[in-house]
Design an enzyme around this catalytic site. Sequence first.
Site, PDB file in Angstrom:
ATOM      1  N   CYS A 102       1.078  -1.391   0.605  1.00  0.00           N
ATOM      2  CA  CYS A 102      -0.152   0.124  -0.104  1.00  0.00           C
ATOM      3  C   CYS A 102       0.701   1.053   0.519  1.00  0.00           C
ATOM      4  O   CYS A 102       1.958   1.416   0.447  1.00  0.00           O
ATOM      5  CB  CYS A 102      -1.109  -0.072   1.418  1.00  0.00           C
ATOM      6  SG  CYS A 102      -2.105   1.280   1.289  1.00  0.00           S
ATOM      7  N   HIS A 144      -9.003  -4.066  -2.158  1.00  0.00           N
ATOM      8  CA  HIS A 144      -7.733  -2.525  -1.053  1.00  0.00           C
ATOM      9  C   HIS A 144      -8.000  -1.605  -1.577  1.00  0.00           C
ATOM     10  O   HIS A 144      -8.838  -0.772  -0.164  1.00  0.00           O
ATOM     11  CB  HIS A 144      -6.652  -3.282  -1.689  1.00  0.00           C
ATOM     12  CG  HIS A 144      -6.112  -2.264  -1.002  1.00  0.00           C
ATOM     13  ND1 HIS A 144      -4.397  -3.332   0.018  1.00  0.00           N
ATOM     14  CD2 HIS A 144      -5.194  -0.964  -1.197  1.00  0.00           C
ATOM     15  CE1 HIS A 144      -4.123  -1.934  -0.156  1.00  0.00           C
ATOM     16  NE2 HIS A 144      -4.137  -0.980  -0.678  1.00  0.00           N
ATOM     17  N   GLU A 145      -8.578  -0.588  -2.119  1.00  0.00           N
ATOM     18  CA  GLU A 145      -8.812   0.306  -2.354  1.00  0.00           C
ATOM     19  C   GLU A 145      -9.923   1.152  -1.903  1.00  0.00           C
ATOM     20  O   GLU A 145     -10.454   1.795  -1.384  1.00  0.00           O
ATOM     21  CB  GLU A 145      -8.733   0.972  -3.825  1.00  0.00           C
ATOM     22  CG  GLU A 145      -7.842   0.515  -4.877  1.00  0.00           C
ATOM     23  CD  GLU A 145      -6.478   1.311  -3.977  1.00  0.00           C
ATOM     24  OE1 GLU A 145      -6.979   2.370  -3.833  1.00  0.00           O
ATOM     25  OE2 GLU A 145      -5.671   0.518  -5.503  1.00  0.00           O
ATOM     26  N   HIS A 148     -10.372   1.306   2.335  1.00  0.00           N
ATOM     27  CA  HIS A 148      -9.906   3.242   1.529  1.00  0.00           C
ATOM     28  C   HIS A 148     -10.615   3.830   2.613  1.00  0.00           C
ATOM     29  O   HIS A 148     -10.986   4.924   3.152  1.00  0.00           O
ATOM     30  CB  HIS A 148      -8.785   3.576   0.924  1.00  0.00           C
ATOM     31  CG  HIS A 148      -7.045   3.454   0.967  1.00  0.00           C
ATOM     32  ND1 HIS A 148      -6.513   3.028   2.033  1.00  0.00           N
ATOM     33  CD2 HIS A 148      -6.409   2.382   0.008  1.00  0.00           C
ATOM     34  CE1 HIS A 148      -5.461   2.841   1.758  1.00  0.00           C
ATOM     35  NE2 HIS A 148      -5.302   2.315   0.520  1.00  0.00           N
TER      36      HIS A 148
HETATM   37 NI    NI Z   1      -3.654   1.185  -0.449  1.00  0.00          NI
END
Ligand code: NI
Length: 185
Positions: A102, A144-145, A148
């Site tokens: 990341c 993953h995105e 966030h």
């Molecule tokens: Ni990330």
Amino acid sequence: MAILKIARMGNPVLKQIALPVADPTDSEIARLAADMKDTLLDIHSNGLAAPQVHVAKRVVVYRVPAERIPAGSTMEPVPWTTMINPVIEPLSPTKKDIWERCLSIPGMHGLVPRYQHIRITFLTLKGKTVRREARGFHASLLQHECDHLDGTLYPMRMTDLSKLAFDSEIGNTEFFVRRAPEEFD
Ligand code: NI
């Protein structure tokens, strides 16, 4: 064009629940997306969520170029995509462990369980609703995105923290074997 500063783990903006975008056609959102793309190009990376550039809004920009597709994968390259207010729906019953990195946790990697088949629904900058199915690497990247946007960083998803390590150490042999294809953020 603007290269934006990346927030790193510990910055409060990465812990917030990002706000939905009320008007995806707002010129301010288009400018944010363009700057996020410039930032990704500058750092040669694939995906970025707005909280990572200190903006707590539900915006993700990503692409998957041909050279980042894992060997043996049948997935096609994904062109630059801006996703506004994305929502993920798992289509596979179980998760598989994937090595991740990341931009907000530089110099580290970890093994993270992710669904390998998902559907994502999002708005474009023109306000159009798009549905996209993703598998494998692509599906992991999107999870993953979108994490966030909910204040979640990949270590918070890990089930075995002994698999969290610095890239400069050689403990996780499997990570280095598979490093290039799995590196996405
Ligand atoms: Ni990330």
